[in-house]
Write an enzyme that holds these catalytic residues in place. Sequence first.
Site, PDB file in Angstrom:
ATOM      1  N   HIS A 140      -1.437  33.603   2.738  1.00 22.98           N
ATOM      2  CA  HIS A 140      -0.331  33.038   3.522  1.00 22.98           C
ATOM      3  C   HIS A 140      -0.875  32.252   4.714  1.00 22.98           C
ATOM      4  O   HIS A 140      -0.440  31.122   4.991  1.00 22.98           O
ATOM      5  CB  HIS A 140       0.590  34.161   4.011  1.00 22.98           C
ATOM      6  CG  HIS A 140       1.718  33.685   4.870  1.00 22.98           C
ATOM      7  ND1 HIS A 140       2.953  33.353   4.364  1.00 22.98           N
ATOM      8  CD2 HIS A 140       1.792  33.471   6.219  1.00 22.98           C
ATOM      9  CE1 HIS A 140       3.740  32.949   5.354  1.00 22.98           C
ATOM     10  NE2 HIS A 140       3.056  33.023   6.485  1.00 22.98           N
ATOM     11  N   GLU A 141      -1.847  32.826   5.424  1.00 21.79           N
ATOM     12  CA  GLU A 141      -2.435  32.128   6.567  1.00 21.79           C
ATOM     13  C   GLU A 141      -3.188  30.877   6.116  1.00 21.79           C
ATOM     14  O   GLU A 141      -3.160  29.842   6.790  1.00 21.79           O
ATOM     15  CB  GLU A 141      -3.365  33.068   7.337  1.00 21.79           C
ATOM     16  CG  GLU A 141      -2.682  34.269   7.956  1.00 21.79           C
ATOM     17  CD  GLU A 141      -1.518  33.883   8.864  1.00 21.79           C
ATOM     18  OE1 GLU A 141      -1.647  32.899   9.625  1.00 21.79           O
ATOM     19  OE2 GLU A 141      -0.470  34.554   8.798  1.00 21.79           O
ATOM     20  N   HIS A 144      -0.803  28.087   5.814  1.00 23.51           N
ATOM     21  CA  HIS A 144      -0.490  27.411   7.077  1.00 23.51           C
ATOM     22  C   HIS A 144      -1.544  26.342   7.388  1.00 23.51           C
ATOM     23  O   HIS A 144      -1.218  25.271   7.901  1.00 23.51           O
ATOM     24  CB  HIS A 144      -0.445  28.422   8.228  1.00 23.51           C
ATOM     25  CG  HIS A 144       0.827  29.198   8.310  1.00 23.51           C
ATOM     26  ND1 HIS A 144       2.073  28.605   8.310  1.00 23.51           N
ATOM     27  CD2 HIS A 144       1.053  30.538   8.414  1.00 23.51           C
ATOM     28  CE1 HIS A 144       3.013  29.535   8.407  1.00 23.51           C
ATOM     29  NE2 HIS A 144       2.422  30.718   8.463  1.00 23.51           N
ATOM     30  N   GLU A 205       7.184  28.804   7.140  1.00 21.47           N
ATOM     31  CA  GLU A 205       6.872  30.123   6.601  1.00 21.47           C
ATOM     32  C   GLU A 205       7.085  30.145   5.081  1.00 21.47           C
ATOM     33  O   GLU A 205       6.266  30.682   4.335  1.00 21.47           O
ATOM     34  CB  GLU A 205       7.731  31.202   7.271  1.00 21.47           C
ATOM     35  CG  GLU A 205       7.388  31.470   8.729  1.00 21.47           C
ATOM     36  CD  GLU A 205       5.984  32.021   8.921  1.00 21.47           C
ATOM     37  OE1 GLU A 205       5.374  32.474   7.937  1.00 21.47           O
ATOM     38  OE2 GLU A 205       5.494  31.983  10.054  1.00 21.47           O
ATOM     39  N   ASP A 209       4.337  30.713   2.174  1.00 25.71           N
ATOM     40  CA  ASP A 209       4.530  31.711   1.120  1.00 25.71           C
ATOM     41  C   ASP A 209       4.258  31.096  -0.252  1.00 25.71           C
ATOM     42  O   ASP A 209       3.550  31.680  -1.083  1.00 25.71           O
ATOM     43  CB  ASP A 209       5.961  32.252   1.137  1.00 25.71           C
ATOM     44  CG  ASP A 209       6.248  33.159   2.323  1.00 25.71           C
ATOM     45  OD1 ASP A 209       5.283  33.684   2.911  1.00 25.71           O
ATOM     46  OD2 ASP A 209       7.438  33.331   2.654  1.00 25.71           O
TER      47      ASP A 209
END
Length: 274
Positions: A140-141, A144, A205, A209
């Site tokens: 997930h990070e 980003h 977000e 995901d």
Amino acid sequence: MPSLHTSRCRLHRLVAAITAVALVAVPPMAIPQTDNLPRLGEAGAEDLSPVAERRLGEAIMREVRRDSAVADDVEIVDYLNRLASQLTNAPAAAGYSFELFLVNDPSLNAFALPGGYIGVHSGLIVAAQSESELASVLAHEIGHVTQRHIARMLSQQRQTSMVMLAALVLGALAARSNPAAASGIATMAAGAQQQSMLSFSRDAEREADRVGIDTLRQSGFDPNGMVAFFGRLQQASRIYETAAPVYMQSHPLTAERMADMQGRVQDGRFRHVG
């Protein structure tokens, strides 16, 4: 234990470093893009090139490494980076360089900094019940970073964002050992910007995901690990509203986001790793 004066000096030093790097004009580079996941925002958000973003991350990390909360446990740091290497070999994360570091803190948290630097709290590692669950947070990070969410926010908000980013990076590390210093840092930054630069929009977000699930699947990890881990965090937030996991505070998890995550996981297959 660092004093408020020391924290203030560190903030000013970090803001100066961030500003100096971010104002350097660097020619843009080609950015890899995950299929069917257009970047959020407009083309003007690409003002901060990948090279400048990496230099910005390096400037931040020089200050972050001074903090005693950043652990030097070679075995765990090597493990985190090996795990990240498995994830970044996936097409969804191709073309990016990552460096993970460990923060000795019992809270459940992880955060991405400019240029592919990702901090992972020791509490998050302990809370993960499988390697796929830990990998899901890292994925997930990574999402980003590959979608350049931080660069877009910095480009849109300019200098105000840089001050807030510096304050939050130092505040997140100071909170463990010196709440007073962390409070002082937050107060200094409050006048600059109220929105947390370590918190992303709902669209960002969901995008992270989706990229994270693709990354997990392409790397051979069970994407159900993301659903399981985030589901437990969501439940913890409902039970302990005043003491929700730090990760949930900086990465708000809505019912809509969980449903989207579950639907995407059910649509694909995986080769089980752990």
